[in-house]
Design an enzyme around this catalytic site. Structure first.
Site, PDB file in Angstrom:
ATOM      1  N   GLY A  91       0.822  -1.198   0.000  1.00 33.97           N
ATOM      2  CA  GLY A  91       0.000   0.000   0.000  1.00 33.97           C
ATOM      3  C   GLY A  91       0.855   1.246   0.000  1.00 33.97           C
ATOM      4  O   GLY A  91       2.055   1.206   0.285  1.00 33.97           O
ATOM      5  N   CYS A  92       0.238   2.367  -0.349  1.00 33.03           N
ATOM      6  CA  CYS A  92       0.983   3.623  -0.427  1.00 33.03           C
ATOM      7  C   CYS A  92       1.467   4.061   0.956  1.00 33.03           C
ATOM      8  O   CYS A  92       2.638   4.403   1.146  1.00 33.03           O
ATOM      9  CB  CYS A  92       0.125   4.707  -1.083  1.00 33.03           C
ATOM     10  SG  CYS A  92      -1.565   4.822  -0.467  1.00 33.03           S
ATOM     11  N   TYR A  93       0.556   4.069   1.927  1.00 30.80           N
ATOM     12  CA  TYR A  93       0.972   4.474   3.281  1.00 30.80           C
ATOM     13  C   TYR A  93       2.045   3.541   3.842  1.00 30.80           C
ATOM     14  O   TYR A  93       3.054   4.017   4.387  1.00 30.80           O
ATOM     15  CB  TYR A  93      -0.238   4.498   4.220  1.00 30.80           C
ATOM     16  CG  TYR A  93      -1.169   5.673   4.030  1.00 30.80           C
ATOM     17  CD1 TYR A  93      -0.723   6.987   4.199  1.00 30.80           C
ATOM     18  CD2 TYR A  93      -2.507   5.486   3.730  1.00 30.80           C
ATOM     19  CE1 TYR A  93      -1.594   8.067   4.060  1.00 30.80           C
ATOM     20  CE2 TYR A  93      -3.385   6.558   3.584  1.00 30.80           C
ATOM     21  CZ  TYR A  93      -2.921   7.844   3.750  1.00 30.80           C
ATOM     22  OH  TYR A  93      -3.782   8.903   3.617  1.00 30.80           O
ATOM     23  N   THR A 108       4.276   1.839   2.233  1.00 33.66           N
ATOM     24  CA  THR A 108       5.543   2.104   1.553  1.00 33.66           C
ATOM     25  C   THR A 108       6.223   3.348   2.128  1.00 33.66           C
ATOM     26  O   THR A 108       7.404   3.326   2.483  1.00 33.66           O
ATOM     27  CB  THR A 108       5.308   2.284   0.039  1.00 33.66           C
ATOM     28  OG1 THR A 108       4.785   1.065  -0.490  1.00 33.66           O
ATOM     29  CG2 THR A 108       6.592   2.645  -0.686  1.00 33.66           C
ATOM     30  N   ALA A 109       5.452   4.432   2.228  1.00 31.47           N
ATOM     31  CA  ALA A 109       6.032   5.683   2.739  1.00 31.47           C
ATOM     32  C   ALA A 109       6.517   5.513   4.181  1.00 31.47           C
ATOM     33  O   ALA A 109       7.547   6.069   4.576  1.00 31.47           O
ATOM     34  CB  ALA A 109       4.996   6.807   2.653  1.00 31.47           C
TER      35      ALA A 109
END
Lengths: 351, 351, 351, 351
Positions: free
Chosen positions: B153-155, B157-158
């Site tokens: 997911g994007c969150y 990953t960040a």
């Protein structure tokens, strides 16, 4: 209380910035105010219509230099000058003039702390001792009697409204307060800076002043008072968000003594039960900055955290209103014994 | 390694959403890819030009229904279907097809945790056991040999890029990780929802899914692995920011064993020294989401906190790129033994 | 044609503005270019990473002053200096250096007209006579042989692409051309001006330079050529739109000789049939600026008007690309006999 | 005139849209209004706080279905239902109820024209004959006595305010009026449509309904009246601009009989000299939409064109205010003999 039949004659110093425009918007509709002077050193001589075309239809004096103000026609000053330039100007005001200062110049009561964060010795330390920190809901009695009110910063206002009552009642720990704050761009002012250009701000975001922003000591000063300690330190990270107005603080706290997030919420609800401008939302409802735009409202709520023993506080304000000019007018009302909502019954503008 | 002379024949399932468009943008410039099928159940029959006019000038097949894809002409599938609908589709794919799944369906390896957060039993538990969690920089060897990669997911990953190395090396505490995350609106997808309308999103911000967002268990799963525990819990608060693209995590951590913020930064610099897409910025420089727009870059940095014994991690990505389609292409490259940057040498677009 | 094995050594003068950044983004991916010098008078000495953090990961020389450039290492100059300062700089360049000038300094071929609109006599009138106006699709042969190409303005490019072929073929009247144009904010440059601040630009729009914008005579010059007259005047109203990039011209024309909107569309389709960057959309489809963002594309179409005998032309470009740096690279390619799309095969970034 | 001591009891039908919210914002501050009913078919049963959190602090009735309204408690209806559904609802209202309809249902007085543009026969042709077109400044006397006022569309309001007086006085030609109009996104309503998503609207712009928008016949109807002809046709191109509020019309006209732009401006100044809401700006000053945000103001000005014998009219309004709810309240005031500015003395909010 001032008589309603004799309006308070108001000057706005530094009227060419966004907080100045916001003060005019509010005071033009205030039943007991007459704006008699507006200053702007670079804009001196210009009509308001040229500096703020959205105010062109309204009857307002032209801008002048501070040196040209006739103080016999002024009862009250809202001072929106840049930080650092304010102290000498206010120190020179005649004694009959009361002041609400929107700059940071009189907010730090320890002049050593001021010198550390602002890079020069305080220029009006005696006046500083008489100043009152005007977080309106927390300091009504002091504000009422003050000659000089230091209007709180936008970040401190957003952060302190939920934190102060909780810390004072011992519900949260003082050594583990993490404030992740977000601001609209108007907080950066109207000066032409590359960093505030549309193309440098729109469609992106970033943190700035990480662990070094000047609002940190201001927040710590109030929290330290509430906690009865001088060494309280907070994590405070401001972020710049591509929106004109709006400020949000997402604050992470450690619970004390078996307190729960529900306890925190109940305490805040009780604290702000009678307040016109601070609203605790229904359980589970998240505050949004767009729901206070243009108004003096602060919306707050409390959420349980996934980490046991922690909670999350969320608070939003309009940085130009409750975070600056709105709270300044609220303080003005308190200082004059007026109804606190005069000039401030502005319903949020959405969308 | 695949031969450069025989392109990999790729299908994109769920091609009518933003991640689908982004995959097309990248794969159209990939030297070893030929896009042979695009699916979109509601858009079936339409040319890409109608669904995504910005791709009109490029040679792409029309959209079809999944049921109509000829799998003999497909070597690889990028799956961008909505969460929950993906498991059965992927389970039904012929054995010769390898998959990078951009949904959340195969990210949680404990099917009980999946059921708890997604509200239904996992529909392909056997397949789940073969899936690899594709945080590319952390799992290259496993990704290389996988048939099915669950794209993070994007969150996560960040958040994980700065956290994982620090936790694995014991530099930060695992029971006090506070992730304040911010996302652009494209993360909410292209479905017509009132909450994603311009007027509901522009000129304001808010938190959502506070302490209840489905990316929390995904983050905890990876951090738990790194810390060697299953009960690790994080504070995770996502915020919706008025910008098309961009994601930022501001993460507050407690240092262990006398570690300093500088130690953390040095560790991250070492970890990512040879990486094409993860950059540790110079000391004191704050990452901005606008500086990675359109690219697969992640920018990270570490800052000392005002609270003694704490530090602040800042990381930014483009949520549609390193947070979704970009990392998916990166995983595709790893799975085929290609240079990891093929199709991904896109310089950020600013402003 | 230059040999592919010896890259063209390029200098970008005025590299600290948005067009400079865009040139770097394009030229870094150009197979036959090596950037050997970047200048910025105020930013001299700084690395690109400081001026444009989004370019930090790429290998670029530090900025210098123009006076410090070693011209023996430069074959070609892209000149992005402010209007008015360019003439003397270019006049002083050594003879072996070819130039594409992105300023307005060499666009008006009548030096009297230049003086009228720019308020001072032209400083390099002899050089002016050798300059070629580089509207690429219209002037390929001249551009190919030129030493100095005057890269067209963004508004003229957007306006002229649909107008020139129609006027040349006598399909529209020359005395009734009304161009209502709209631009994103990056067109205003990167200088710190109050009028370009986020708070002065976001969430609102306005016209500027009404009937007095300097791109009007530039448009009239080209249209006058096409129509064979020198007194052609257009209505031209530019508007500032709250978006980083994007430019649109909605142009209202009077049809001649029984021509129809369909005739106009067919003529444009024919004119641009083989072009890589100019696309006439399907009948009835309206061009959107967001569909060309980051690319060198121009999208155009023609619509019948409700007023009998009139038609509406719609054209969109990315003002920093086809409106500036993209077209400059296109001209550079033409000047060197390269494939026109080298460095420019950038697919639009949406959303 | 209604007695100030007995408030007018108001119902808002279709209160869950943006014009509904705006009506509430205005009417909550109106001294002679009590809101007694709010309807929303899908939102029936919900408190306003849930539909519009920004109105949570205010005392308002919950939403109901139209069928459940007690009409004995309603004196006046603001009708903000979708176009096409309004005719039958209004036809069924009891006779004592007066109406201001914000939809398009009663704006076209020729039912054949209505049928042509809206695709079905008018369902209340008798009622249509009694309706008054409420462009407030132009139709005060008729509005005052009307039972049913058709509130003008946003585009027609912005366009007609400068055009009508000029056409009526024969200063401009009627066969060559070109209106290039621009609107903020709130004009598209609050329904969940893909085309109104943030990611489809932000950072870009486009024209829509080119030469086919339903406001064209509405504009032509009024202009036709003023010109004394029924075949008047205008060029009218609306554009969607990435901003919440704001509307601008840039109108290109041909001058008649030696008239000059200055003549036009003088005529408009004279026409609107005593008006509270329509302001002709100083010569040369360009209206900006952001200077009327949240207010009922219209700002207009006239500029000479470069083409001899032509002029350019610029007008801006807030599409939700003077373009919808603000003008509706203005009409309400006129219908009740109230001061026209009651509830409307809202100063623009900038930035």
């Amino acid at each position: 209380m001032s008589s309603a039949s004799t309006p308070v004659r108001v000057a706005i110093l530094g009227a060419s910035g966004y907080t100045g425009a916001e003060l005019m918007r509010l005071l033009l509709r205030h039943p007991h105010v007459r704006i008699t002077a507006l200053t702007g050193e670079r804009a001196a001589g210009k009509p308001v219509a040229e500096v703020f075309p959205h105010l062109a239809p309204y009857d307002l004096p032209a801008l002048t230099r501070i040196a040209d103000v006739d103080w016999t026609g002024v009862d009250f000053v809202f001072c929106g000058l840049p930080h650092g330039t304010t102290q000498e100007v206010i120190a020179a005001l005649p004694a009959h003039v009361r002041i609400c200062d929107l700059s940071a110049d009189f907010r730090l009561f320890d002049v050593a702390t001021y010198a550390e964060w602002y890079g020069h010795a305080h220029k009006a330390p005696v006046l500083q001792e008489t100043a009152v920190y005007g977080l309106a809901e927390m300091a009504r009695d002091q504000v009422a009697g003050a000659r000089l009110v230091a209007n709180p910063g936008c970040y401190p206002t957003a952060s302190l409204l939920p934190l102060l009552p909780l810390l004072r009642q011992g519900l949260i720990a003082g050594d583990d307060i993490i404030i992740d704050a977000k601001s609209g761009v108007s907080g950066a002012g109207r000066d032409a800076k590359q960093g505030s250009l549309y193309c440098e701000v729109a469609e992106g975001m970033h943190a700035y002043g990480i662990a070094s922003h000047r609002h940190a000591p201001e927040i710590e000063q109030s929290l330290g008072w509430a906690a009865g300690r001088t060494d309280l330190r907070v994590a405070f990270t401001p972020h710049l968000i591509p929106m004109n107005r709006g400020m949000m603080a997402t604050t992470y706290v450690r619970l004390k003594d078996g307190a729960t997030a529900a306890d925190l919420r109940a305490t805040l609800e009780q604290t702000y039960a009678g307040e016109a401008f601070v609203k605790v939302l229904s359980p589970g409802v998240g505050p949004q900055t767009r729901h206070v735009t243009g108004s003096n409202l602060a919306l707050i709520n409390v959420f349980p955290d996934r980490i046991p023993g922690r909670a999350i506080l969320v608070s939003v304000i309009d940085n130009l209103m409750k975070g600056a000019s709105g709270q300044a007018v609220q303080n003005f009302n308190i200082m004059h014994g007026f109804d606190e909502t005069l000039g401030l019954d502005v319903i949020p503008v959405f969308p």
